[in-house]
Scaffold this motif. Structure first.
Motif, PDB file in Angstrom:
ATOM      1  N   GLU A 343       0.831  -1.211   0.000  1.00  0.00           N
ATOM      2  CA  GLU A 343       0.000   0.000   0.000  1.00  0.00           C
ATOM      3  C   GLU A 343       0.863   1.259   0.000  1.00  0.00           C
ATOM      4  OE1 GLU A 343      -0.368  -2.567   2.022  1.00  0.00           O
ATOM      5  OE2 GLU A 343      -2.452  -3.258   1.905  1.00  0.00           O
ATOM      6  N   ILE A 346       1.365   3.387  -3.170  1.00  0.00           N
ATOM      7  CA  ILE A 346       0.439   4.450  -3.606  1.00  0.00           C
ATOM      8  C   ILE A 346       1.084   5.810  -3.343  1.00  0.00           C
ATOM      9  CG2 ILE A 346      -1.813   5.527  -3.210  1.00  0.00           C
ATOM     10  CD1 ILE A 346      -2.825   2.763  -2.310  1.00  0.00           C
ATOM     11  N   SER A 368       0.336   0.975 -10.492  1.00  0.00           N
ATOM     12  CA  SER A 368      -0.563   0.438  -9.482  1.00  0.00           C
ATOM     13  C   SER A 368       0.275  -0.166  -8.361  1.00  0.00           C
ATOM     14  CB  SER A 368      -1.443  -0.642 -10.101  1.00  0.00           C
ATOM     15  OG  SER A 368      -2.179  -0.075 -11.162  1.00  0.00           O
ATOM     16  N   MET A 369      -0.265  -0.110  -7.165  1.00  0.00           N
ATOM     17  CA  MET A 369       0.518  -0.532  -5.987  1.00  0.00           C
ATOM     18  C   MET A 369       0.936  -1.990  -6.030  1.00  0.00           C
ATOM     19  SD  MET A 369      -2.318  -0.941  -3.039  1.00  0.00           S
ATOM     20  CE  MET A 369      -4.025  -1.303  -3.415  1.00  0.00           C
ATOM     21  N   ILE A 383      -7.094   3.294  -8.297  1.00  0.00           N
ATOM     22  CA  ILE A 383      -6.394   4.190  -7.356  1.00  0.00           C
ATOM     23  C   ILE A 383      -5.267   4.934  -8.088  1.00  0.00           C
ATOM     24  CG2 ILE A 383      -4.931   4.292  -5.282  1.00  0.00           C
ATOM     25  CD1 ILE A 383      -6.563   1.879  -4.228  1.00  0.00           C
ATOM     26  N   ALA A 384      -4.564   4.226  -8.949  1.00  0.00           N
ATOM     27  CA  ALA A 384      -3.455   4.853  -9.675  1.00  0.00           C
ATOM     28  C   ALA A 384      -3.961   5.998 -10.552  1.00  0.00           C
ATOM     29  CB  ALA A 384      -2.732   3.809 -10.518  1.00  0.00           C
ATOM     30  N   THR A 387      -4.949   8.927  -8.454  1.00  0.00           N
ATOM     31  CA  THR A 387      -3.771   9.671  -8.007  1.00  0.00           C
ATOM     32  C   THR A 387      -3.480  10.816  -8.968  1.00  0.00           C
ATOM     33  OG1 THR A 387      -2.899   7.627  -7.071  1.00  0.00           O
ATOM     34  CG2 THR A 387      -1.335   9.426  -7.363  1.00  0.00           C
TER      35      THR A 387
END
Lengths: 560, 134
Positions: A343, A346, A368-369, A383-384, A387
């Motif tokens: 995580e 991120i 991506s994480m 999520i990426a 960001t």
């Protein structure tokens, strides 16, 4: 105002006197025992002042955005006009699987596509080749023929999106398939926008996905330049890549210097092939890495633009300002991510992405994480992308052009990057140029040395990686969902390919392949012949095989 | 005492050779004799090299996701060629459950994943592998 950066001699003397006083006090206070250097091992001072920018000339060194030497950016209004393109690299499994992922990304607000191909496609093997065993659809999408390309872009109008394809040795073939897919959709090649990576020099140096030896590879690349100039004028014909050089372990300076040296080699190859530099140089684009050292990265991007502009104008005599502009894509550093406490990746990616934006990138992929563990899951990809959207809409970073300009540190570091790169250019030239350096394993050894010393520093805790050699969770259990590729993907792809081979017009396939062989043996532009093969549904592997027979295969002399 | 002979190999089609080169150099610096195959090797080529070079251990570096195919294949070929005394280890982006499957299946004695200190690999080899020439 002038004393901020353009301090006069008198002012400088005063600053110097004050600095000495400060230094006296400052040296009485003990520092942490750590090494103070960039992630690339370049030492940095504790403080930068006008004394570090003694010969700084605003007009000559920076100028204005959209103006020579483009240190401040290639567009006059940068992100106030248009934000960078948020382009997440994706592709896995079959063309149908990837088509669904692309539609998902477009629906989430992504503004351009970026295709990842599987290893057999990258290396020019069909999915049923023995060397493809176990690799079909693993790290990207499997494309064997025009049929797969049609499926990949089914329902995605090629005149409405721009597509970047990470493909090198077989770039001409995949590009031809894209053009032919456009034809099927009723889109003319003049309307197509996008990029093929098509950078073979960095393959020999770092990424190592080569097929043919360097000379025929360079010929095909210049054929692409020429063809695009006539028929696909909005296409970026090459993405000269430092990304992989950095991932292979280079320092920031090596990434900058080797990439630009490759760029100069392509320009020279184009000129040698009889092209006018201003006919193809405006379509050259670049691709850089965004690693963890924020300021070093910003300085790298700024230096890259300045060096390119100066060389293109002064050395290669380019007259079109578009030939002077270094436009680039950035991807955050895969090699900076950690398998431990994933995580945290991120956060790493967010800082890296911000450096690319502060450095004036034209497009960005944020990792991506979970990429250090496997192919990214849908959640991690979202999520990426978020960001980037947070950088764009919440941080304010896109409001002001080149916001770090004028920082004593950033300007001094930008100058330093340029100086160090120039040293490498001189050494490369002295060794006989880029091809000679590849042959001498010069780049490969420099990168291997840097990678080894980086790892040694981590092992010795000279460099701290959170969660890896410090702040470790000994009982860590990784609980993130990983995307798995079903082995059935390979079987299905092979079955589809073999059905195609049975059902297509094999006489026409053979005719087009024979014509291509003659073109390879001669000196004509090979792209129209490759297009004919592709339109006849010749497979990628069949087309490459013709090239292997005519040109032979490259063999490395491994060093470590 | 004779030095341990290691073949570092890169099966499969991907070009990610940063890790394999760093490990090869660390093993050499630790006093082992190291041969590196270079990229894009088939399992057949790797096994042939292992036998020809008469190594004690083979290190397979895989970052393409094809580890469940390639590592077992190298093992089978070693066995077929009467060389199953050669120890096989692996490294790369290999998910935890595949690590377990490879070890439990006897395909790999150990798997080293990203973030492993070089020293751990050196120590593991020193404590698990003896040179045949001793």
């Amino acid at each position: 105002m002038e004393d901020l950066i353009l301090a006069g001699d008198e002012k400088l003397a005063e600053i110097k006197a004050n600095q000495e006083k400060w230094l006296e006090e400052r040296q009485k206070i003990k520092d942490r025992p750590d090494k103070f250097e960039t992630v690339s091992g370049m030492s940095v001072n504790d403080l930068y002042t006008p004394l570090d920018l003694k010969n700084f000339d605003y007009q000559k060194d920076l100028g204005f955005p959209g103006q020579y030497p483009y240190t401040r950016g290639v567009q006059p209004n940068m992100y106030r006009g248009r934000l960078w393109t948020m382009r997440q690299f994706a592709g896995f499994g079959t063309a149908k699987d990837s088509n669904q992922r692309y539609k998902y990304l477009l629906a989430k607000g992504q503004t351009g596509l970026s295709v990842a191909f599987d290893m057999p496609t990258i290396m020019g093997y069909d999915s049923d080749h023995p060397r493809a065993l176990g690799e079909v659809g693993r790290v990207g999408v499997a494309i064997d023929s025009l049929q797969d390309m049609e499926t990949l872009f089914s329902g995605i109008p090629l005149d409405k999106i721009s597509t970047s394809m990470t493909i090198n040795a077989p770039a001409a073939i995949l590009w031809a398939m894209y053009i032919a897919t456009g034809e099927k959709q009723g889109v003319r090649s003049e309307q197509l926008t996008g990029t093929i990576q098509n950078d073979l020099l960095k393959e020999y140096i770092a990424q190592k996905s080569w097929i043919f030896p360097p000379e025929p590879s360079l010929r095909i690349i210049t054929n692409i330049f020429e063809y695009a100039c006539q028929y696909v004028p909005r296409w970026n014909t090459i993405s000269i890549s430092g990304y992989h050089i950095r991932e292979a372990g280079s320092t920031a300076v090596q990434e900058l210097a080797f990439t630009l040296a490759d760029g100069f080699a392509y320009v020279e190859a184009g000129i040698k092939a009889g092209l006018n530099v201003d006919d193809f140089a405006p379509r050259l684009s670049f691709f850089f890495n965004a690693h963890m050292d924020f300021f070093e990265e910003v300085a790298k991007y700024r230096a890259a633009r300045r060096i390119w502009a100066r060389r293109m104008k002064e050395k290669y005599g380019a007259k079109n300002p578009r030939s002077w502009m270094l436009r680039f894509h950035t991807q955050t550093a895969g090699c900076s991510l950690t398998a431990q406490q994933p995580e945290n990746n991120i956060i790493r990616t967010a800082f890296e992405g911000l450096s690319a934006v502060m450095g004036g990138t034209q497009s960005l992929h944020t990792n991506s994480m979970d990429e250090v563990l496997a192919l990214p899951s849908e959640k991690a990809v979202e999520i990426a992308l978020r960001t980037q959207q947070i950088i764009a809409y919440e941080t304010g970073a896109a409001n002001v052009i080149d916001p770090l300009a004028g920082s004593y540190f950033v300007e001094a570091l930008t100058n330093k990057m340029e100086e160090e790169a120039e040293k490498y250019f001189a050494e490369i030239e002295q060794r006989g140029g880029v091809l000679a350096c590849i042959d001498q394993n010069f780049f490969q050894q420099e990168i291997a040395d840097a990678a080894y010393s980086y790892q040694r520093n981590i092992d010795a805790k000279d460099r701290i990686l959170v969660g890896v050699n410090e702040f470790v969770n000994p009982d860590e259990k990784i609980e993130i969902d990983l995307l798995k590729i079903d082995p059935q993907v390979e079987k299905d792809q092979v079955a589809r390919l073999q059905k195609l081979r049975r059902e297509r017009d094999n006489i026409r396939v053979n005719e087009t392949l024979d014509a291509l062989r003659r073109a390879f043996q001669g000196s004509e532009n090979v792209i129209p012949y490759i297009l004919d093969c592709v339109r006849a549904y010749a497979t990628e592997g069949e087309i490459i095989q013709v090239g292997r027979e005519v040109f032979g295969e490259y063999r490395e002399k491994p060093v470590f | 005492m004779a030095r341990v002979r290691v073949l570092m190999a890169k099966p499969g089609l991907d070009g990610h050779d940063r890790g394999v080169k760093v490990v090869a150099r660390a093993l050499r610096d630790a006093g082992m004799e190291v041969v590196y195959t270079g990229l894009h090797q088939t399992p057949e080529e790797i096994v042939e090299a292992a036998i020809q070079e008469d190594v004690d251990i083979v290190g397979l570096s895989i970052l393409s996701g094809a580890h469940m195919t390639l590592i077992p294949r190298v093992n089978e070929l070693l066995k077929e060629n009467g060389a199953s005394d050669i120890v096989v280890i692996g490294g790369g982006t290999i998910p935890e459950e595949d690590v377990l499957a490879l070890k439990e299946g006897g395909w790999a004695k150990e798997i080293f994943t990203p973030g492993t200190p070089l020293e751990n690999i050196v120590e593991w080899i020193n404590s698990h592998v003896k040179s045949k020439d001793n």
